[in-house]
Write a protein that holds these residues in place. Structure first.
Motif, short mmCIF file in Angstrom:
data_model
loop_
_atom_site.label_atom_id
_atom_site.label_comp_id
_atom_site.label_asym_id
_atom_site.label_seq_id
_atom_site.Cartn_x
_atom_site.Cartn_y
_atom_site.Cartn_z
N ARG A 37 38.51 29.00 -74.60
CA ARG A 37 37.34 28.14 -74.68
C ARG A 37 37.55 26.91 -75.57
NH1 ARG A 37 34.98 31.52 -71.80
NH2 ARG A 37 33.65 33.27 -72.04
N ARG A 38 38.78 26.40 -75.51
CA ARG A 38 39.11 25.16 -76.22
C ARG A 38 39.61 24.15 -75.19
NH1 ARG A 38 42.64 28.44 -80.15
NH2 ARG A 38 44.22 27.00 -79.47
N PRO A 39 39.49 22.86 -75.49
CA PRO A 39 39.99 21.85 -74.54
C PRO A 39 41.51 21.88 -74.45
CG PRO A 39 38.84 20.81 -76.41
CD PRO A 39 38.85 22.29 -76.65
N GLN A 40 42.01 21.53 -73.29
CA GLN A 40 43.47 21.48 -73.09
C GLN A 40 44.07 20.28 -73.81
OE1 GLN A 40 44.59 20.72 -68.96
NE2 GLN A 40 42.57 19.86 -68.57
N TYR A 41 45.38 20.30 -73.96
CA TYR A 41 46.08 19.27 -74.72
C TYR A 41 46.83 18.28 -73.82
CZ TYR A 41 48.88 17.21 -78.49
OH TYR A 41 49.45 16.33 -79.37
N TYR A 42 47.44 18.79 -72.76
CA TYR A 42 48.28 17.95 -71.89
C TYR A 42 47.58 17.50 -70.60
CZ TYR A 42 52.02 19.49 -74.95
OH TYR A 42 52.80 19.75 -76.05
N GLY A 43 46.39 18.01 -70.33
CA GLY A 43 45.66 17.59 -69.14
C GLY A 43 46.28 18.06 -67.84
N THR A 44 46.75 19.30 -67.81
CA THR A 44 47.39 19.83 -66.61
C THR A 44 46.47 20.68 -65.76
OG1 THR A 44 48.13 21.83 -67.74
CG2 THR A 44 49.64 19.94 -67.77
N GLN A 45 45.29 21.03 -66.28
CA GLN A 45 44.41 21.97 -65.59
C GLN A 45 43.23 21.25 -64.98
OE1 GLN A 45 45.41 25.47 -65.61
NE2 GLN A 45 47.17 24.22 -66.20
N TYR A 46 42.91 21.60 -63.74
CA TYR A 46 41.85 20.97 -62.98
C TYR A 46 40.88 22.03 -62.49
CZ TYR A 46 45.35 17.30 -62.86
OH TYR A 46 46.28 16.36 -63.23
N CYS A 47 39.69 21.60 -62.15
CA CYS A 47 38.75 22.47 -61.47
C CYS A 47 38.14 21.66 -60.33
CB CYS A 47 37.68 23.01 -62.41
SG CYS A 47 36.59 21.76 -63.08
N LEU A 48 37.50 22.36 -59.41
CA LEU A 48 36.90 21.67 -58.28
C LEU A 48 35.53 21.16 -58.67
CD1 LEU A 48 37.91 24.00 -55.34
CD2 LEU A 48 38.80 21.74 -55.89
N GLY A 49 35.31 19.89 -58.43
CA GLY A 49 34.02 19.27 -58.66
C GLY A 49 33.46 18.79 -57.34
N PRO A 50 32.34 18.11 -57.37
CA PRO A 50 31.73 17.64 -56.11
C PRO A 50 32.65 16.71 -55.31
CG PRO A 50 30.25 17.31 -57.99
CD PRO A 50 31.56 17.78 -58.53
N GLY A 51 33.49 15.92 -55.98
CA GLY A 51 34.37 15.00 -55.28
C GLY A 51 35.80 15.50 -55.15
N GLY A 52 36.02 16.78 -55.39
CA GLY A 52 37.37 17.33 -55.33
C GLY A 52 37.85 17.70 -56.71
N PRO A 53 39.17 17.81 -56.90
CA PRO A 53 39.70 18.23 -58.20
C PRO A 53 39.35 17.23 -59.29
CG PRO A 53 41.42 18.23 -56.53
CD PRO A 53 40.22 17.58 -55.92
N GLN A 54 39.03 17.75 -60.45
CA GLN A 54 38.80 16.92 -61.62
C GLN A 54 39.43 17.60 -62.82
OE1 GLN A 54 34.53 16.80 -61.36
NE2 GLN A 54 34.29 18.42 -62.87
N MET A 55 39.92 16.81 -63.75
CA MET A 55 40.59 17.34 -64.93
C MET A 55 39.57 18.05 -65.81
SD MET A 55 42.95 15.39 -67.74
CE MET A 55 44.03 14.76 -66.47
#
Length: 196
Positions: free
Chosen positions: A122-140
């Motif tokens: 439950r902490r923010p990522q450091y390198y920005g490698t993980q995405y989740c699906l949002g309304p417009g597709g993948p988002q960081m």
């Protein structure tokens, strides 16, 4: 010097286990999946995590000399998908980082696992490698530290800049429809698609 893994049987076992969950993760990233399929996929990931835990207890991190490139990549995929076992993910991250320092594991892959561990804590990522699906597709997913330094951090672990990486990810997933059902919003996208 031979490039054959010290334990080819272990490599085959890890590759087969990781491959079993590939189909589940591909569906999560591209199409609407019924709840039973999600549950079955998560069960496979949990079983694979147990296998990896045992192999790490027996051998340490399954690095390239031990299991070859394919086996090491499979071990990393299993650890990455072990979201039901955050304790195992953290241990895998520590062991893999030791292998990175010895030059026997991928720093780039480790960065993905490290980010996944942070998010599962439950902490923010450091390198920005993980995405989740949002309304417009993948988002960081959420990133720590000033995002102005994100591309510098990514470059330090051999990752491309964040914006082009997200663009390529969206292009790859556009070949097939993304999850169109609102109940799947926020579902993690398998980071393998960002491993160009």
């Amino acid at each position: 010097m031979s490039t054959d893994p010290l334990h080819p049987h272990l490599a085959r076992e890890l590759v087969a286990s990781a491959k079993r969950s590939d189909e589940h993760w591909a569906r999560l990233a591209r199409i609407s999946v019924v709840d039973q399929q999600v549950g079955a996929g998560r069960h496979t990931d949990h079983v694979n995590a147990g296998l990896l835990a045992q192999r790490m207890a027996d051998y340490g991190w399954p690095d390239v000399p031990l299991v070859g490139e394919g086996g090491a990549r499979a071990a990393w995929r299993i650890a990455l998908r072990a979201d039901t076992r955050p304790d195992l993910q953290r241990l895998a991250s520590r062991l893999m980082y030791g292998a990175v320092e010895r030059g026997t594991a991928s720093l780039r892959q480790w960065a993905h696992l490290y980010d996944r561990c942070l998010l599962n804590s439950r902490r923010p990522q450091y390198y920005g490698t993980q995405y989740c699906l949002g309304p417009g597709g993948p988002q960081m997913q959420a990133v720590s530290e000033p995002t102005t330094d994100l591309d510098i951090r990514r470059a330090a672990v051999s990752l491309p800049p964040a914006a082009p990486a997200l663009h390529r990810l969206r292009e790859r997933l556009a070949a097939e429809p993304l999850l169109g059902n609102e109940e799947y919003a926020g579902t993690p996208v398998d980071v393998l698609v960002d491993m160009a």
